[in-house]
Structure formats: C-alpha cells, structure tokens
Design an enzyme around this catalytic site. Structure first.
Site, PDB file in Angstrom:
ATOM      1  N   TYR A 130       0.841  -1.198   0.000  1.00  0.00           N
ATOM      2  CA  TYR A 130       0.000   0.000   0.000  1.00  0.00           C
ATOM      3  C   TYR A 130       0.877   1.249   0.000  1.00  0.00           C
ATOM      4  CZ  TYR A 130      -4.110  -2.751  -0.022  1.00  0.00           C
ATOM      5  OH  TYR A 130      -5.090  -3.615  -0.436  1.00  0.00           O
ATOM      6  N   LYS A 183       3.989 -15.121  -0.200  1.00  0.00           N
ATOM      7  CA  LYS A 183       4.546 -15.356  -1.536  1.00  0.00           C
ATOM      8  C   LYS A 183       6.071 -15.407  -1.397  1.00  0.00           C
ATOM      9  CE  LYS A 183       4.047 -15.680  -6.050  1.00  0.00           C
ATOM     10  NZ  LYS A 183       3.425 -16.869  -6.683  1.00  0.00           N
ATOM     11  N   ASP A 216      -1.066 -17.878  -4.172  1.00  0.00           N
ATOM     12  CA  ASP A 216      -1.803 -18.276  -5.385  1.00  0.00           C
ATOM     13  C   ASP A 216      -2.479 -19.625  -5.182  1.00  0.00           C
ATOM     14  OD1 ASP A 216       0.996 -18.525  -5.247  1.00  0.00           O
ATOM     15  OD2 ASP A 216       1.192 -19.105  -7.341  1.00  0.00           O
ATOM     16  N   ASP A 240      -6.447  -8.261   1.742  1.00  0.00           N
ATOM     17  CA  ASP A 240      -7.555  -7.499   1.169  1.00  0.00           C
ATOM     18  C   ASP A 240      -8.266  -8.344   0.113  1.00  0.00           C
ATOM     19  OD1 ASP A 240      -9.199  -5.348   0.749  1.00  0.00           O
ATOM     20  OD2 ASP A 240      -7.778  -4.224  -0.468  1.00  0.00           O
ATOM     21  N   ASP A 244     -12.139 -10.548   0.469  1.00  0.00           N
ATOM     22  CA  ASP A 244     -13.300 -10.360  -0.422  1.00  0.00           C
ATOM     23  C   ASP A 244     -13.748 -11.711  -0.963  1.00  0.00           C
ATOM     24  OD1 ASP A 244     -13.241  -7.572  -0.134  1.00  0.00           O
ATOM     25  OD2 ASP A 244     -13.511  -7.201  -2.272  1.00  0.00           O
TER      26      ASP A 244
END
Ligand code: NAD
Length: 353
Positions: A130, A183, A216, A240, A244
């Site tokens: 961010y 990751k 992933d 984030d 969702d």
C-alpha cells in the site's frame, strides 16, 4: 462508549442508517450508554470542507472510544493536494490500526456452493504494497519516466510480529489453527521475514497448529475446502483480496464484517466499497457494516472488561443469522427485503431478546 459515525459515499448512507438503528437498539437493550457523534467524510466533506477528511475530524476521533467508517469512493480521490485523501488510509495510518480482522462464515438457510465454514482473515493493515501509507511522508509510488513506474512494498519485523501475535491470540479463542499465507517463493526477503516472524510468535503458542500456504495456491484451497481454515494471517494486499473472496464464498461480499484495530483505537468498517452500481436503490446488504459494529463493541468490551458489550455483539450476530434463516434479509443472500426493512428485522429481534 462514544463512537464517531461517518456514513461515507455510495451505499454508505443507507447501510450506516441501519447500523445506527442497530447500535441504538443494543444500547437500550443492554444498557451500553452509547453516545453516537455523527459527522461526515468522503465526497460530502470534500464539498463542505474542501477535504474528504480533516484534522479536526481526526482530533475528535482520537478522543472517542471508537469509529464507524462507511465505505468511501476511494477511486475518485486522486490528488491529496486537492483534499482528495483516502479516508481508510487516513484513519488506519493516523491511528495505527495495524490489525484488520475480517471474519467470514456461512449461515444456515443461505445457499452456498462450498459447504459450511467459519474462518477469520487477519490482515496486516499499515504497510506492504500500500504505497499511499507505507512511508512516513508522501507516497512510495514513483514515476521514473513517463513510461516507468516503481511501487515499493514495505515489510518490517515489528509489523510482522504484531500482526502474527493478533492472529495467534485470536486462534487461542477459536479452533487453534493458524495458516500463514505468503509469496515467499518470489518475495524471498519480505515474505521470508513475515513467515519467520509468524513462526517466532508461534513458539509462544504451542497449543496452536501452524501451516503455511503460498498465496496463489491458497485461492484454490480456500475455494476447494474453506472449512479446513480457522485463522489466516497474511500481509496487507493479499489479505484485502483474500477476504473479499471468503466473504463472497460465504454468500455475498455484503456479509464481510471488518474491524481495524490498534493498541489504542479501533474502527468498524465494511469490507466492501461504496458500490455505486447499487447506491440509492435500497438493495445494499447492511450486514457487513452491522457486523463490523458488533466487532467494535466486542473490542471495547474486552478492553474495558465490560461483558454487556460482548453480549450486545453476540445478540447482533444472532439477530443477523436468524433474519437470514427467515428470509428477512437482502436479495444478494436469498432474502426478500430491502436495506431499510432488513435493518428493522434485526432491530426487532434485538429488542425481543
Ligand atoms: P465494491 O466493493 O464497492 O463493489 C463490488 C461489487 O460488490 C459490486 O457489484 C457491488 O454492487 C457489490 N457490493 C458491494 N457491497 C455490497 C453490499 N453491501 N450489498 C450488496 N452488494 C454489494 O467495489 P468497487 O465497485 O470496485 O468499488 C467502488 C468504490 O469503492 C471505488 O471507488 C473503490 O475505490 C471504493 N472502495 C472503497 C473501500 C472502502 O472504503 N473500504 C473498499 C473497496 C473499494
């Protein structure tokens, strides 16, 4: 408890109106003495005060016990020099709200394609990818030439440590399982440090089972079998996106409650955005914001040792679950009501408990 209430943009005014009714209902039913201080942010504040959020508003929020933040049309806000500040970023950074706690669960009576589950995404909230908040001043996205942009990602030992601790403490009150999502196969240093710090904290919680999954592959695992997860801890942007997905898997993005918590402050805020495609139509699902309010009450009750706040939070969750079961919810979750009537159905249940 004094709570500053900021409805925001798009569906914010509709869902916040309902959330305020629910807060007033639990305040009277459980004797919470809630004091709601209504103010503005987002487009309305930009029009009236020349900025989406102001220093005066921040000063007020700092003296309150909590903040309810509606969704903001953040994509519209391009230039901070013109007062177009992302309110989410503003409060998360200024109040150091480092833990974004986003539960997702299925409800009896609501159709879902993946089977029943109950999990929590614990997302680091103050750094990572961010770029608008991960350095002390300005942004960490740079236009190198008109054709080249570099966006910096920040990962610090301190932020990894404190988000890991939040996740393990939460897991102790649940099914005692933490999954680290990362990751580190590509971001070997940053996510390597994130994993190392999670495992370091894990050693203080030997009762908690720990595993880790690359982000992933996690998308496949969580769609295939969400019931295998309890608490998922991850960095800012992965959390984030993942939250969702888990909200939608549970039935709708409109179900995802979310608390932004720091050491001294907390902010309830729906996981979704301002949904301009459905704004003003009385169809938005208010559960996300209502459940975020329940999380804020529970947080306050735990800090202050006030059991009535935990009871109020539970009553809100039960009322939402019961409203779904009888179809007294919005259409995105198989119900037959609009936003306002869904709110009334929840208020009725709370007052009848
Ligand atoms: P969105 O989350 O607003 O909407 C995505 C989809 O989900 C839309 O189809 C929308 O109708 C639906 N949806 C969202 N909330 C719902 C609800 N409560 N009930 C039923 N359906 C719901 O994402 P977007 O369209 O990409 O973004 C719209 C604006 O919101 C943009 O300006 C974006 O930057 C901003 N945004 C703000 C926040 C925030 O304030 N925390 C978060 C995400 C996006």
């Amino acid at each position: 408890m004094k709570i500053v209430v900021l409805p925001g943009d798009g569906i914010g005014p509709e869902t916040m109106a309902v959330t305020v009714d629910v807060l007033e209902a639990v305040s009277s039913r459980f004797g919470l003495g809630l004091e709601l201080d209504h103010d503005i942010m987002g487009h309305e504040s930009l029009r009236r005060h020349g900025a989406t959020v102001t220093p005066a508003l921040l000063a007020k929020v700092k003296t309150a016990d909590g903040l309810m933040l509606g969704p903001a049309a953040t994509y519209d806000f391009k230039d901070e020099a013109k007062g177009e500040i992302n309110p989410s970023k503003f409060f998360r950074k200024e109040l150091d709200l480092y833990a974004n706690i986003r539960p997702s669960r299925t409800y009896p009576g609501m159709p879902n394609k993946v089977g029943d589950f109950d999990l929590v995404v614990v997302r680091e909230n103050t750094e990572g990818f961010y770029a608008d908040r991960n350095i002390a001043s300005g942004g960490s996205e740079m236009l190198i030439t008109s054709d080249v942009v570099v966006s910096l990602r920040r990962i610090t030992r301190e932020c990894c440590e404190r988000i890991a601790r939040t996740a393990f403490e939460l897991a102790m009150g649940r099914r005692r399982h933490v999954t680290i999502v990362h990751k580190a196969n590509v971001l070997k240093l940053g996510d390597g440090m994130f994993i190392d710090m999670c495992h370091a904290v894990a050693r203080e919680f030997p009762q908690v089972q720990v595993d880790d999954i690359i982000v992933d592959a996690m998308m496949a695992h969580v769609v295939r079998a969400p019931q295998r997860f309890d608490v998922i801890v991850t960095t800012n942007m992965f959390g984030d996106i993942l939250s969702d997905l888990t909200a939608e898997l549970s039935g709708s993005l409109g179900l995802g409650g979310s608390l932004n918590a720091g050491r001294d402050h907390a902010m309830g805020q729906a996981a979704h955005g301002s949904a301009p495609d459905i704004a003003g139509k009385d169809v938005a699902n208010p559960f996300s914001l209502i459940l975020s309010a329940a999380q804020l009450l529970a947080w306050h009750g735990q800090r202050k040792g006030l059991p009535a706040f935990a009871q109020a939070a539970q009553a809100i969750e039960h009322a939402c679950a019961d409203a779904v079961l009888t179809g007294e919810a919005t259409r995105d979750v198989g119900g037959r009501l609009g936003t306002a009537a869904t709110g009334q159905a929840i208020v009725r249940r709370i007052l009848a408990t």
